[in-house]
Structures are given as C-alpha cells and as structure tokens.
Design an enzyme around this catalytic site. Structure first.
Site, PDB file in Angstrom:
ATOM      1  N   GLY A 207      -4.428  11.366 -18.708  1.00 58.65           N
ATOM      2  CA  GLY A 207      -5.352  10.380 -19.261  1.00 58.65           C
ATOM      3  C   GLY A 207      -6.784  10.711 -18.908  1.00 58.65           C
ATOM      4  O   GLY A 207      -7.056  11.559 -18.057  1.00 58.65           O
ATOM      5  N   LYS A 208      -7.679  10.045 -19.590  1.00 60.91           N
ATOM      6  CA  LYS A 208      -9.102  10.258 -19.334  1.00 60.91           C
ATOM      7  C   LYS A 208      -9.818   8.928 -19.459  1.00 60.91           C
ATOM      8  O   LYS A 208      -9.632   8.220 -20.441  1.00 60.91           O
ATOM      9  CB  LYS A 208      -9.644  11.266 -20.365  1.00 60.91           C
ATOM     10  CG  LYS A 208     -11.002  11.784 -20.003  1.00 60.91           C
ATOM     11  CD  LYS A 208     -11.355  13.003 -20.820  1.00 60.91           C
ATOM     12  CE  LYS A 208     -12.719  13.573 -20.529  1.00 60.91           C
ATOM     13  NZ  LYS A 208     -13.510  12.970 -19.503  1.00 60.91           N
TER      14      LYS A 208
ATOM     15  N   GLY B  51     -14.644   7.371 -15.867  1.00 63.56           N
ATOM     16  CA  GLY B  51     -15.011   7.923 -14.559  1.00 63.56           C
ATOM     17  C   GLY B  51     -14.474   9.319 -14.291  1.00 63.56           C
ATOM     18  O   GLY B  51     -14.954  10.010 -13.402  1.00 63.56           O
TER      19      GLY B  51
ATOM     20  N   ASP C 262     -11.625  -6.216 -14.651  1.00 66.57           N
ATOM     21  CA  ASP C 262     -11.480  -5.244 -15.738  1.00 66.57           C
ATOM     22  C   ASP C 262     -10.057  -5.253 -16.303  1.00 66.57           C
ATOM     23  O   ASP C 262      -9.430  -4.215 -16.470  1.00 66.57           O
ATOM     24  CB  ASP C 262     -11.866  -3.849 -15.209  1.00 66.57           C
ATOM     25  CG  ASP C 262     -12.247  -2.893 -16.337  1.00 66.57           C
ATOM     26  OD1 ASP C 262     -12.435  -3.361 -17.482  1.00 66.57           O
ATOM     27  OD2 ASP C 262     -12.364  -1.684 -16.071  1.00 66.57           O
TER      28      ASP C 262
HETATM   29  P1  ATP Z   1     -12.093   3.210 -18.221  1.00 68.77           P
HETATM   30  O1  ATP Z   1     -12.372   4.363 -17.342  1.00 68.77           O
HETATM   31  O2  ATP Z   1     -13.105   3.045 -19.289  1.00 68.77           O
HETATM   32  O3  ATP Z   1     -11.840   1.951 -17.466  1.00 68.77           O
HETATM   33  P2  ATP Z   1      -9.269   3.758 -18.558  1.00 68.77           P
HETATM   34  O4  ATP Z   1      -8.731   2.583 -17.817  1.00 68.77           O
HETATM   35  O5  ATP Z   1      -8.465   4.208 -19.766  1.00 68.77           O
HETATM   36  O6  ATP Z   1     -10.753   3.504 -19.062  1.00 68.77           O
HETATM   37  P3  ATP Z   1      -8.592   5.451 -16.338  1.00 68.77           P
HETATM   38  O7  ATP Z   1      -8.361   4.297 -15.426  1.00 68.77           O
HETATM   39  O8  ATP Z   1      -9.281   6.642 -15.783  1.00 68.77           O
HETATM   40  O9  ATP Z   1      -9.443   4.994 -17.595  1.00 68.77           O
HETATM   41  O10 ATP Z   1      -7.187   5.871 -16.924  1.00 68.77           O
HETATM   42  C1  ATP Z   1      -7.069   6.760 -18.003  1.00 68.77           C
HETATM   43  C2  ATP Z   1      -5.638   6.749 -18.525  1.00 68.77           C
HETATM   44  O11 ATP Z   1      -4.802   7.419 -17.584  1.00 68.77           O
HETATM   45  C3  ATP Z   1      -5.026   5.362 -18.687  1.00 68.77           C
HETATM   46  O12 ATP Z   1      -5.335   4.801 -19.931  1.00 68.77           O
HETATM   47  C4  ATP Z   1      -3.539   5.641 -18.534  1.00 68.77           C
HETATM   48  O13 ATP Z   1      -2.998   6.008 -19.779  1.00 68.77           O
HETATM   49  C5  ATP Z   1      -3.520   6.843 -17.578  1.00 68.77           C
HETATM   50  N1  ATP Z   1      -3.205   6.417 -16.210  1.00 68.77           N
HETATM   51  C6  ATP Z   1      -4.068   5.918 -15.290  1.00 68.77           C
HETATM   52  N2  ATP Z   1      -3.456   5.640 -14.131  1.00 68.77           N
HETATM   53  C7  ATP Z   1      -2.149   5.982 -14.304  1.00 68.77           C
HETATM   54  C8  ATP Z   1      -0.958   5.919 -13.484  1.00 68.77           C
HETATM   55  N3  ATP Z   1      -1.013   5.455 -12.249  1.00 68.77           N
HETATM   56  N4  ATP Z   1       0.204   6.335 -14.014  1.00 68.77           N
HETATM   57  C9  ATP Z   1       0.258   6.794 -15.284  1.00 68.77           C
HETATM   58  N5  ATP Z   1      -0.793   6.878 -16.126  1.00 68.77           N
HETATM   59  C10 ATP Z   1      -1.995   6.484 -15.642  1.00 68.77           C
END
Ligand code: ATP
Ligand code: MG
Length: 358
Positions: free
Chosen positions: A76-77, A80, A191
């Site tokens: 994922g991305k 941050g 959030d």
């Molecule tokens: P933002 O940074 O704008 O809040 P976001 O929540 O999508 O957006 P991240 O928290 O960096 O950004 O997560 C990116 C993606 O990575 C998520 O949408 C999810 O699909 C995946 N992800 C994050 N944490 C986990 C985890 N613990 N297990 C599996 N997938 C994860």
C-alpha cells in the site's frame, strides 16, 4: 451508475513460511530453535509462530531491527510513505511495515518514535497491533500486525456495496475499537476512514493509524495540521472549531453509509465530474443538511443508525458506547453472520503496488 468491475486475478503466491537454517541467528542477536528463543532478555518458550500468518507475538518483548526482516512486496501507499509486507527472517511471521518519511531533526524523530510506541500499546482486539517502531535511514518504521485482506477501501472497490447484515457485524467491531479509544484511552482517533479500517480473512475488522497523525502533527508543532483526506471530517472540525470523540462518530457514519450506497455521500450529482474541491466539500458539510440513508432502500434500523451518527450538532450524535446497543447492531447479533466469508471470497487487495525484488 458505475458498473461492477471484474475481479482481478492477481495470482499472488502466499509467501513461503520456510526459513533457511542459517537464519536461526538474527541481526538483533536472537537465536531460535523450535519453540526456544534466546536473546538479551534470556531464554523463552514461544508458540509455533511460523504456523500462522497472525501469531500471538504480543507478549514477546522482541527487539526488532530492519535486518530481521525480509521484504515480500509493497502492499500500500499513503500520503506519508509506503506499507510493505515483510517476513521476520527467523520467526517466519508476516508483518506490515509502514514507513513514514519525515524531513525533521533526528532528535525530534526519536521522540516521535517513542510517542508512537506509547500510543500504540493497545490492549484491544479491534485496534491493529503495533509491535515495534524504530527510526532507520531517515524513515520512521512501524511494525504492524498484517491484515491480509487490506482495508475497507479495498473491499468496497471490489464489491461496490455491502449488505446490512455484514455492515452491522463490521460496524460492531469498529465500535468496540472506538469504545476502547474513547472510553478507556480517552483519545480521539481523528482519521476514521475506509483505508484505516483493516480486515483479515478471519472476518476481523480493526482500526489502524491510531495516534499516528496526532503525534506527527503535534511533534512538528502543528497540532491541527492534517495530512490526508478531509472527506470524513465532522462539520465542527473541518470548519476549524473545537471537536471531541464525537467527531470520530460522524466519520464512522459516513464510512458506513458509503459502504451501503456504494459511493461517497458528499458527491456531485454527476459522478463523472469527480470529487468535490475542498471548498465545495467544506460548504456541503457545514451548510447542507447531513446525508441520510434512503428509507426506501434500507431498513428503519439502518436509517436510524446512520442519522444517530451523522448529526451536524455533535451533542446530538450518539457515543460509541450507546451505538453498540443500537437496534441496528443488535438486530444481527444472533444471526451468525460470517464476515470471513465475505472477505475470504474476494481477491487479495487490488492496491498492490508491486513486488520488491528479493
Ligand atoms: P493516508 O496516508 O492518506 O492516511 P492511507 O491510510 O491509505 O492514506 P497508509 O496508512 O500508509 O495510507 O496505508 C496505505 C495502505 O496500506 C492502506 O490503504 C492499506 O491498504 C495498506 N495497509 C496499511 N497498514 C496495513 C496493515 N497493517 N496490514 C495490511 N495492509 C495495510
Ligand atoms: Mg492509514
């Protein structure tokens, strides 16, 4: 109306749980043989962590370092940084490694890591566990529990809408997480959005990114600076007023309504016109009546639940504890609704960015 996208076959091999014999000794100086673990803390007996993707490693005071992990792929991305699927070299256990890039002084970064550690010491099954956080090469890394079905954002991309019985079960788990944050930890998540609600094949739903944005903002001396989407922000917050736990309830209501109707509730009439600008969104949230679930398509209990969450006046919104006993949540409690079947029948998350060469 959008048409349902065909499910993509990603053909992702489940990473092998086997580990080379040479990897018994890790960079942090830990040695494992079977159930025996030897490190600076002494000799310990552990459960067979390699037999499960989500082992109970909560009680292990592991001293993780980057060298202990091998990267499997990017999963994922966010705004941050990237989130990678990693495997602990000698436990064989899968984790999600979230990197947060910050262009600030090293001493401040170290403080941030410390604060995140305290914030993430969660004792709730509906909050994603943060096992460890450390600072490496200019990046703050969080070692998180791996949720193998990704986020609710991934799920709704595939199924478009989620039926009420599933929503009730999903929502109950999120509410339990919120009750823990609001009533036990006395913190606001700030959030709540589909990408911060993670799911796994067992049908578990967990809140993630608790404390991260707040700590980052306050550590940079910008307590109210927000990085991410404003879509799910309560009116009192998006308009710059003071806010409390109830702002999370507004966000939850919007997320659940979006899952039910299949699109973000604040949107232009013509979907092809794309999302609202920040100003249009602010104006809609603050000035327009709050969105409602259409009563000709949804049960009275569901409509009532949504309006108990999406009230413009935070005082009129129900608390997480009150919502747990709302008739919509109660309605499906003894119905044996299995979210694992819903999540398990879907493809792995489609937002995979790609493999990282081993
Ligand atoms: P933002 O940074 O704008 O809040 P976001 O929540 O999508 O957006 P991240 O928290 O960096 O950004 O997560 C990116 C993606 O990575 C998520 O949408 C999810 O699909 C995946 N992800 C994050 N944490 C986990 C985890 N613990 N297990 C599996 N997938 C994860
Ligand atoms: Mg997130």
């Amino acid at each position: 109306m959008k048409t349902k996208k065909p499910l993509r076959q990603l053909n992702l091999a489940v990473p092998s749980q086997e580990k080379p014999v040479t990897d018994f000794l890790t960079a942090s100086g830990t040695f494992q043989d079977g159930d025996l673990l030897l490190n600076k803390q002494g000799l310990r007996l552990i459960s067979d962590a390699s037999s499960s993707q989500t082992p109970d490693v909560k009680d292990m005071d592991m001293q993780f370092t980057m060298e202990d992990f091998e990267i499997v792929k990017v999963i994922g991305k966010g705004s941050g940084g990237v989130v990678q699927l990693v495997r602990h070299k000698f436990l064989g256990t899968l984790f999600a490694l979230k990197g947060i890039q910050m262009n600030i002084q090293e001493t401040v970064r170290k403080q941030i890591v410390q604060e995140i550690k305290i914030n993430q010491a969660s004792q709730c099954p509906h909050i994603v566990v943060c096992y460890h956080s450390f600072y490496h090469n200019g990046i703050i890394s969080l070692v998180l529990e791996y949720m193998d079905r990704g986020s609710l954002a991934d799920i709704i991309k595939q199924v478009k809408t989620i039926l009420e019985p599933y929503l009730a079960v999903l929502c109950k788990q999120v509410l339990k997480g919120l009750v823990y944050l609001h009533h036990e930890r006395h913190v606001i998540h700030r959030d709540i959005k589909p990408s911060n609600l993670l799911v796994n094949h067992k049908g578990e739903v967990k809140i993630t990114d608790f404390g991260v944005s707040a700590v980052l903002a306050s550590s940079m001396g910008q307590r109210d600076t927000f990085v991410g989407t404003y879509n799910y922000m309560a009116p009192e917050r998006i308009s710059g007023g003071s806010y409390d736990y109830k702002s999370d309830i507004w966000s939850l209501g919007l997320v659940i309504l979006e899952c039910a109707i299949g699109y973000f509730p604040y949107t232009l009439t013509d979907i092809d016109d794309g999302p609202l600008s920040f100003y249009e969104l602010l104006q809609s949230i603050v000035e327009q009546p709050p969105p409602r679930a259409p009563s000709d398509q949804f049960s009275p209990e569901f409509c009532s639940f949504i309006s108990a969450c999406i009230q413009k006046d935070p005082i009129l919104r129900m608390s997480s504890l009150e919502l747990l006993s709302h008739p919509f949540i109660k309605k499906f409690e003894d119905k044996d609704v299995d979210l694992g079947i819903l999540f398990g029948s879907l493809d792995p998350p489609v937002n995979l960015v790609g493999y990282v060469a081993a």
